[in-house]
Design an enzyme around this catalytic site. Structure first.
Site, mmCIF file in Angstrom:
data_model
loop_
_atom_site.group_PDB
_atom_site.id
_atom_site.type_symbol
_atom_site.label_atom_id
_atom_site.label_comp_id
_atom_site.label_asym_id
_atom_site.label_seq_id
_atom_site.Cartn_x
_atom_site.Cartn_y
_atom_site.Cartn_z
ATOM 1 N N GLU A 1 -70.441 62.809 91.817
ATOM 2 C CA GLU A 1 -69.977 61.798 90.972
ATOM 3 C C GLU A 1 -68.527 62.141 90.513
ATOM 4 O O GLU A 1 -67.613 61.484 90.646
ATOM 5 C CB GLU A 1 -70.737 61.708 89.564
ATOM 6 C CG GLU A 1 -70.160 60.756 88.357
ATOM 7 C CD GLU A 1 -70.488 59.619 88.754
ATOM 8 O OE1 GLU A 1 -69.835 58.627 87.997
ATOM 9 O OE2 GLU A 1 -71.470 59.081 89.089
ATOM 10 N N LEU B 1 -71.075 55.996 89.015
ATOM 11 C CA LEU B 1 -71.069 55.775 90.523
ATOM 12 C C LEU B 1 -72.434 56.098 90.977
ATOM 13 O O LEU B 1 -72.927 55.433 91.955
ATOM 14 C CB LEU B 1 -69.933 56.647 91.135
ATOM 15 C CG LEU B 1 -68.483 56.459 90.593
ATOM 16 C CD1 LEU B 1 -67.542 57.391 91.253
ATOM 17 C CD2 LEU B 1 -68.178 55.052 90.762
ATOM 18 N N ASP B 2 -73.115 57.167 90.487
ATOM 19 C CA ASP B 2 -74.413 57.339 90.923
ATOM 20 C C ASP B 2 -75.436 56.217 90.664
ATOM 21 O O ASP B 2 -75.903 55.569 91.691
ATOM 22 C CB ASP B 2 -74.970 58.543 90.175
ATOM 23 C CG ASP B 2 -74.359 59.934 91.020
ATOM 24 O OD1 ASP B 2 -74.472 60.135 92.116
ATOM 25 O OD2 ASP B 2 -74.136 60.801 90.162
ATOM 26 N N LEU B 3 -75.238 55.671 89.339
ATOM 27 C CA LEU B 3 -76.203 54.685 89.004
ATOM 28 C C LEU B 3 -75.661 53.457 89.514
ATOM 29 O O LEU B 3 -76.613 52.455 90.071
ATOM 30 C CB LEU B 3 -76.550 54.595 87.472
ATOM 31 C CG LEU B 3 -76.907 55.828 86.999
ATOM 32 C CD1 LEU B 3 -77.271 55.367 85.411
ATOM 33 C CD2 LEU B 3 -77.819 56.480 87.602
ATOM 34 N N GLY C 1 -76.915 53.373 93.150
ATOM 35 C CA GLY C 1 -78.346 53.166 93.471
ATOM 36 C C GLY C 1 -78.616 51.680 93.359
ATOM 37 O O GLY C 1 -79.463 51.323 93.767
#
Length: 402
Positions: free
Chosen positions: A157, A185-187, A190
């Site tokens: 991230e 960015l991760d979520l 996803g």
């Protein structure tokens, strides 16, 4: 078969009265950390049966991403891995790979975010699996995308936030750049991955074929920067940083009050003139240099300092009441305790109790027929469901507590 036994014991799609839209969909997850696990958790909360595969020693790295911990496992892991079954497999063992291929043959979706190249090394290349199982949706969650000179590079991230330019537009003017505090960015990746899987499953209904879904942190970052990049493409100017403000709208920011801060969103001419009248700034409202939003953006020093001197004189609740009375949108700035205690937070049912734990974690921000998909299963202990799938018991995880 072990897979058939497991399908009858899935808690995700059977609990409650909500007809979950992905009930009957089977997902294999080969993912660590946040982005990949969040993608499959979204699918799980929508009703899919998700089988999370972890390495026997230590499992998903996010199990150690604390403190804080719940019974020895980091809350970061719990937040990304509800409504799943969890097993351990030694992917260096050819027999384990063969067993896994059998599970994939019965699955609808495979979600993976292993280091670039690992899936090919394991004999789980997308082209091979799709040739054998044309209905499979094969989802890659990556750092920088599936093409280009950086496609094989791993990434996390903060480094992708920095690389993508997000740091450069975040923070206050004349201060160091900063990252966005949430793992956006991760979520976000996803979420895009999950949406891609759902779209691919929808397409499969018409064509009978699955396909490859690719999502990456870098693509998500560029997507979140859409407004900034569109502006730069025209102006060739790096946007100013405004802390709580906005480069394109005035008045649209926080102001210090006598006891805190209040965000004022007078986002059009009508609201601006209402705000000026309420604050006794009629002369500002009549100033031709401030007659439109575009002019106000160019002439912020003519209006914002005057408002700052007024808002500081009274407490936040005073201003919230006055703004509500005249129809100007306003909000306090809450800390986490503040937002968790808000009646609105509880009214919409976003905070869901996690079974067998003391945790409350936000559910999916979407409802179906007025009901939010429930959290039915806590995150799995390392190898918790090995026996259910006919696998040897996993080594005990010394971090886990009863």
């Amino acid at each position: 078969m072990p897979g058939d036994q497991a399908s009858s014991t899935s808690g995700a799609s059977d609990a409650g009265s909500i007809p979950l839209p992905l009930a009957g969909i089977r997902v294999i997850e080969l993912a660590n950390n946040l982005a990949g696990p969040y993608a499959s958790q979204v699918l799980a909360l929508l009703g899919a049966q998700v089988l999370k595969v972890e390495r026997p020693e230590g499992g998903d790295d996010a199990r150690g991403w604390g403190p804080p911990f719940w019974k020895g496992t980091a809350t970061s892991f719990h937040a990304m891995n509800r409504n799943k079954h969890g097993i351990t497999l030694d992917l260096k063992d050819p027999e384990a790979i063969q067993w896994l291929k059998g599970q994939i043959a019965e699955a609808d979706v495979l979600v993976q975010n292993l280091r670039p190249g690992v899936m090919d090394e394991l004999g789980l290349k997308s082209a091979d699996l799709l040739a054998a199982h044309p209905r499979l949706v094969y989802c890659n969650v990556m750092a920088f995308g599936n093409q280009g000179p950086m496609k094989m590079q791993p990434g996390y991230e903060p480094m992708v936030q920095a690389f993508s330019g997000m740091f450069s537009v975040n923070g206050a003017e004349n201060t160091p750049t900063s990252r966005v505090g949430m793992p956006v960015l991760d979520l976000g990746t996803g979420l895009w991955a999950a949406l891609g899987c759902v779209a691919a499953l929808f397409r499969r209904q018409a064509t009978g074929k699955g396909g490859v879904v690719d999502a990456s942190l870098f693509e998500t970052a560029l997507g979140w920067l859409t407004v900034h990049l569109a502006s730069f493409g025209v102006s060739q100017q790096q946007p100013d940083r405004h802390r709580s403000g906005n480069a394109k709208v005035v008045v649209f920011q926080s102001f210090a009050t006598a006891d805190g801060e209040v965000v004022i969103a007078a986002a059009n001419d009508r609201l601006f003139f209402k705000l000026c009248k309420e604050l006794g700034l009629e002369e500002v409202a009549r100033d031709p240099r401030l007659a439109t939003n575009a002019l106000r953006v160019d002439n912020k020093p003519l209006v914002l300092p005057l408002m700052e001197k007024i808002f500081i004189t009274e407490p936040t609740e005073h201003w919230l009441a006055r703004m509500e009375a005249i129809g100007v949108p306003a909000a306090p700035i809450h800390d986490l305790q503040g937002v968790m205690s808000q009646p609105q937070t509880h009214a919409i049912g976003m905070l869901q109790p996690v079974p067998e734990t003391a945790m409350q974690i936000p559910g999916l921000p979407v409802s179906f027929d007025g009901q939010r998909p429930p959290t039915c299963l806590r995150s799995p202990r390392l190898g918790e469901h090995n026996a259910l799938y006919g696998l040897p018991a996993a080594p005990s995880d010394p971090r886990e507590k009863p």
